[in-house]
Scaffold this motif. Structure first.
Motif, PDB file in Angstrom:
ATOM      1  N   MET A   1      23.169  12.896 -52.556  1.00  0.00           N
ATOM      2  CA  MET A   1      24.122  12.867 -51.477  1.00  0.00           C
ATOM      3  C   MET A   1      25.175  13.933 -51.721  1.00  0.00           C
ATOM      4  N   LYS A   2      25.423  14.767 -50.683  1.00  0.00           N
ATOM      5  CA  LYS A   2      26.388  15.853 -50.822  1.00  0.00           C
ATOM      6  C   LYS A   2      27.805  15.349 -50.613  1.00  0.00           C
ATOM      7  N   ASN A   3      28.691  16.005 -51.276  1.00  0.00           N
ATOM      8  CA  ASN A   3      30.093  15.677 -51.141  1.00  0.00           C
ATOM      9  C   ASN A   3      30.625  16.220 -49.815  1.00  0.00           C
ATOM     10  N   LYS A   4      31.539  15.509 -49.173  1.00  0.00           N
ATOM     11  CA  LYS A   4      32.068  15.939 -47.880  1.00  0.00           C
ATOM     12  C   LYS A   4      32.826  17.254 -47.991  1.00  0.00           C
ATOM     13  N   THR A   5      33.466  17.510 -49.087  1.00  0.00           N
ATOM     14  CA  THR A   5      34.248  18.739 -49.228  1.00  0.00           C
ATOM     15  C   THR A   5      33.351  19.966 -49.287  1.00  0.00           C
ATOM     16  N   GLN A   6      32.124  19.815 -49.709  1.00  0.00           N
ATOM     17  CA  GLN A   6      31.207  20.939 -49.758  1.00  0.00           C
ATOM     18  C   GLN A   6      30.718  21.321 -48.361  1.00  0.00           C
ATOM     19  N   ASN A   7      30.647  20.362 -47.459  1.00  0.00           N
ATOM     20  CA  ASN A   7      30.134  20.621 -46.123  1.00  0.00           C
ATOM     21  C   ASN A   7      31.194  21.180 -45.172  1.00  0.00           C
ATOM     22  N   THR A   8      32.439  20.912 -45.444  1.00  0.00           N
ATOM     23  CA  THR A   8      33.485  21.389 -44.536  1.00  0.00           C
ATOM     24  C   THR A   8      33.807  22.843 -44.830  1.00  0.00           C
ATOM     25  N   THR A   9      34.150  23.543 -43.786  1.00  0.00           N
ATOM     26  CA  THR A   9      34.548  24.939 -43.932  1.00  0.00           C
ATOM     27  C   THR A   9      36.010  25.069 -43.558  1.00  0.00           C
ATOM     28  N   ASP A  10      36.630  26.102 -44.060  1.00  0.00           N
ATOM     29  CA  ASP A  10      38.023  26.352 -43.711  1.00  0.00           C
ATOM     30  C   ASP A  10      38.082  26.819 -42.270  1.00  0.00           C
ATOM     31  N   LYS A  11      38.843  26.096 -41.463  1.00  0.00           N
ATOM     32  CA  LYS A  11      38.967  26.460 -40.063  1.00  0.00           C
ATOM     33  C   LYS A  11      40.185  27.354 -39.887  1.00  0.00           C
ATOM     34  N   GLU A  12      39.961  28.486 -39.252  1.00  0.00           N
ATOM     35  CA  GLU A  12      41.030  29.422 -38.976  1.00  0.00           C
ATOM     36  C   GLU A  12      41.064  29.718 -37.495  1.00  0.00           C
ATOM     37  N   PHE A  13      42.234  30.059 -37.012  1.00  0.00           N
ATOM     38  CA  PHE A  13      42.347  30.502 -35.637  1.00  0.00           C
ATOM     39  C   PHE A  13      41.787  31.913 -35.524  1.00  0.00           C
ATOM     40  N   ILE A  14      41.277  32.245 -34.365  1.00  0.00           N
ATOM     41  CA  ILE A  14      40.745  33.588 -34.151  1.00  0.00           C
ATOM     42  C   ILE A  14      41.876  34.602 -34.177  1.00  0.00           C
ATOM     43  N   PHE A  15      43.006  34.240 -33.556  1.00  0.00           N
ATOM     44  CA  PHE A  15      44.146  35.139 -33.476  1.00  0.00           C
ATOM     45  C   PHE A  15      45.262  34.658 -34.387  1.00  0.00           C
ATOM     46  N   GLN A  16      46.085  35.605 -34.785  1.00  0.00           N
ATOM     47  CA  GLN A  16      47.237  35.292 -35.625  1.00  0.00           C
ATOM     48  C   GLN A  16      48.492  35.241 -34.751  1.00  0.00           C
ATOM     49  N   LYS A  17      49.635  34.992 -35.384  1.00  0.00           N
ATOM     50  CA  LYS A  17      50.902  34.867 -34.671  1.00  0.00           C
ATOM     51  C   LYS A  17      51.237  36.152 -33.906  1.00  0.00           C
ATOM     52  N   LYS A  18      50.958  37.296 -34.491  1.00  0.00           N
ATOM     53  CA  LYS A  18      51.251  38.576 -33.856  1.00  0.00           C
ATOM     54  C   LYS A  18      50.441  38.750 -32.571  1.00  0.00           C
ATOM     55  N   ASN A  19      49.183  38.328 -32.579  1.00  0.00           N
ATOM     56  CA  ASN A  19      48.343  38.408 -31.387  1.00  0.00           C
ATOM     57  C   ASN A  19      48.920  37.553 -30.254  1.00  0.00           C
ATOM     58  N   TYR A  20      49.312  36.326 -30.590  1.00  0.00           N
ATOM     59  CA  TYR A  20      49.855  35.431 -29.572  1.00  0.00           C
ATOM     60  C   TYR A  20      51.183  35.959 -29.030  1.00  0.00           C
ATOM     61  N   MET A  21      51.983  36.587 -29.861  1.00  0.00           N
ATOM     62  CA  MET A  21      53.248  37.151 -29.408  1.00  0.00           C
ATOM     63  C   MET A  21      52.993  38.221 -28.346  1.00  0.00           C
ATOM     64  N   PHE A  22      52.028  39.119 -28.614  1.00  0.00           N
ATOM     65  CA  PHE A  22      51.702  40.153 -27.640  1.00  0.00           C
ATOM     66  C   PHE A  22      51.069  39.551 -26.385  1.00  0.00           C
ATOM     67  N   MET A  23      50.302  38.471 -26.532  1.00  0.00           N
ATOM     68  CA  MET A  23      49.716  37.822 -25.363  1.00  0.00           C
ATOM     69  C   MET A  23      50.797  37.253 -24.452  1.00  0.00           C
ATOM     70  N   PHE A  24      51.805  36.613 -25.033  1.00  0.00           N
ATOM     71  CA  PHE A  24      52.882  36.057 -24.224  1.00  0.00           C
ATOM     72  C   PHE A  24      53.709  37.155 -23.562  1.00  0.00           C
ATOM     73  N   ILE A  25      53.910  38.277 -24.248  1.00  0.00           N
ATOM     74  CA  ILE A  25      54.617  39.410 -23.646  1.00  0.00           C
ATOM     75  C   ILE A  25      53.818  39.948 -22.465  1.00  0.00           C
ATOM     76  N   GLY A  26      52.500  40.080 -22.625  1.00  0.00           N
ATOM     77  CA  GLY A  26      51.641  40.539 -21.538  1.00  0.00           C
ATOM     78  C   GLY A  26      51.665  39.580 -20.352  1.00  0.00           C
ATOM     79  N   LEU A  27      51.623  38.286 -20.634  1.00  0.00           N
ATOM     80  CA  LEU A  27      51.690  37.303 -19.553  1.00  0.00           C
ATOM     81  C   LEU A  27      53.018  37.378 -18.817  1.00  0.00           C
ATOM     82  N   ALA A  28      54.102  37.642 -19.543  1.00  0.00           N
ATOM     83  CA  ALA A  28      55.409  37.779 -18.907  1.00  0.00           C
ATOM     84  C   ALA A  28      55.427  38.984 -17.970  1.00  0.00           C
ATOM     85  N   PHE A  29      54.849  40.107 -18.391  1.00  0.00           N
ATOM     86  CA  PHE A  29      54.773  41.291 -17.534  1.00  0.00           C
ATOM     87  C   PHE A  29      53.971  40.987 -16.277  1.00  0.00           C
ATOM     88  N   ILE A  30      52.849  40.304 -16.429  1.00  0.00           N
ATOM     89  CA  ILE A  30      52.002  39.976 -15.282  1.00  0.00           C
ATOM     90  C   ILE A  30      52.741  39.037 -14.324  1.00  0.00           C
TER      91      ILE A  30
END
Length: 86
Positions: free
Chosen positions: A1-30
């Motif tokens: 039986m495998k341990n649960k910690t071996q099956n889980t992967t580190d989940k990361e967001f696709i974008f970082q804080k800097k990406n979201y900041m520019f996205m919100f600036i772009g949305l404000a312009f639009i």
């Protein structure tokens, strides 16, 4: 039986804080562009209002919307983990 910690992967967001900041600036312009584009109508359909063709609605607002879309593309393509070679 495998341990649960071996099956889980580190989940990361696709974008970082800097990406979201520019996205919100772009949305404000639009959003500002579409707000500036609105209005200029008339309550009476038989009366023509020439304000519909002023600089704000024909030049400024569409330019802001296009700049906003450009910022959105930049925010998506931005790689915040990239190191500078100085």
């Amino acid at each position: 039986m495998k341990n649960k910690t071996q099956n889980t992967t580190d989940k990361e967001f696709i974008f970082q804080k800097k990406n979201y900041m520019f996205m919100f600036i772009g949305l404000a312009f639009i959003a500002i562009g579409f707000i500036l584009m609105s209005g200029g109508g008339s309550n009476d359909p038989a009366v023509f209002n020439p304000d519909i063709y002023n600089f704000r609605r024909i030049r400024l607002a569409p330019t802001l919307v296009l700049i906003g879309f450009g910022i959105e593309v930049y925010a998506i393509l931005l790689n915040p983990n990239k190191k500078k070679n100085n």
